[in-house]
Scaffold this motif. Structure first.
Motif, PDB file in Angstrom:
ATOM      1  N   ARG A  20      15.766  -7.259  -7.725  1.00 23.68           N
ATOM      2  CA  ARG A  20      14.901  -8.196  -8.465  1.00 23.68           C
ATOM      3  C   ARG A  20      14.728  -9.501  -7.684  1.00 23.68           C
ATOM      4  N   TYR A  34       6.201   2.013  -6.509  1.00 22.17           N
ATOM      5  CA  TYR A  34       7.553   2.511  -6.745  1.00 22.17           C
ATOM      6  C   TYR A  34       8.046   2.377  -8.180  1.00 22.17           C
ATOM      7  N   PHE A  35       7.364   1.611  -9.012  1.00 24.64           N
ATOM      8  CA  PHE A  35       7.761   1.528 -10.405  1.00 24.64           C
ATOM      9  C   PHE A  35       6.760   2.231 -11.311  1.00 24.64           C
ATOM     10  N   TYR A  36       5.471   2.112 -10.960  1.00 25.87           N
ATOM     11  CA  TYR A  36       4.442   2.779 -11.749  1.00 25.87           C
ATOM     12  C   TYR A  36       4.011   4.099 -11.122  1.00 25.87           C
ATOM     13  N   LEU A  66       5.473  -2.746  -6.630  1.00 31.28           N
ATOM     14  CA  LEU A  66       5.705  -2.344  -8.011  1.00 31.28           C
ATOM     15  C   LEU A  66       4.778  -1.213  -8.433  1.00 31.28           C
ATOM     16  N   GLU A 123      20.693  -3.906  -8.941  1.00 32.30           N
ATOM     17  CA  GLU A 123      19.460  -4.213  -9.671  1.00 32.30           C
ATOM     18  C   GLU A 123      19.090  -5.688  -9.516  1.00 32.30           C
TER      19      GLU A 123
END
Length: 92
Positions: A32, A50-52, A47, A28
Motif C-alpha cells: 500500500r 492486478y486488482f481489477y 490497480l 500488505e
C-alpha cells in the motif's frame, strides 16, 4: 487470472517466505505504501491490471494509451515493486 498472477510472481515472495520475515499484514502495508508513492496514472494502471484483473487492451482504451505503453509501464512498475520489497527485507 493465471497470467496476472504469473506477471506478479517475480515481485511476490515464495510461499513461506513471508512467515520467515515480515507478516502478511506488514506485506500488505508495504505494498500500500509503495502504491501511494507512485504517480497517479501509474498507480491506476497497476490497480486496474492486478486488482481489477483488466486486460492491457481494455486499460489502454480506458486511458487513451497504446497497449504496448501499458505493458511496458506495468513491467517497470513491477520492477519498482520488486526492488521496493527487496529493500524492505522481503526474500523474493
Amino acid at each position: 487470472m493465471d497470467l496476472v498472477l504469473e506477471e506478479l510472481s517475480e515481485c511476490l515472495a515464495s510461499p513461506g517466505a513471508v512467515d520467515d520475515g515480515l507478516s502478511v499484514k506488514e506485506l500488505e502495508m508495504t505494498i500500500r505504501a509503495f502504491l501511494s508513492e507512485l504517480p497517479q496514472k501509474e498507480r491506476n494502471l497497476f490497480l486496474r491490471r492486478y486488482f481489477y484483473v483488466e486486460d492491457c487492451e481494455k486499460i489502454a482504451a480506458r486511458y487513451g494509451m497504446k497497449r504496448g505503453t501499458v505493458s511496458s509501464t506495468l513491467f517497470r512498475t513491477r520492477e519498482k515493486l520488486r526492488n521496493h520489497l527487496k529493500k524492505e527485507g522481503y526474500a523474493l
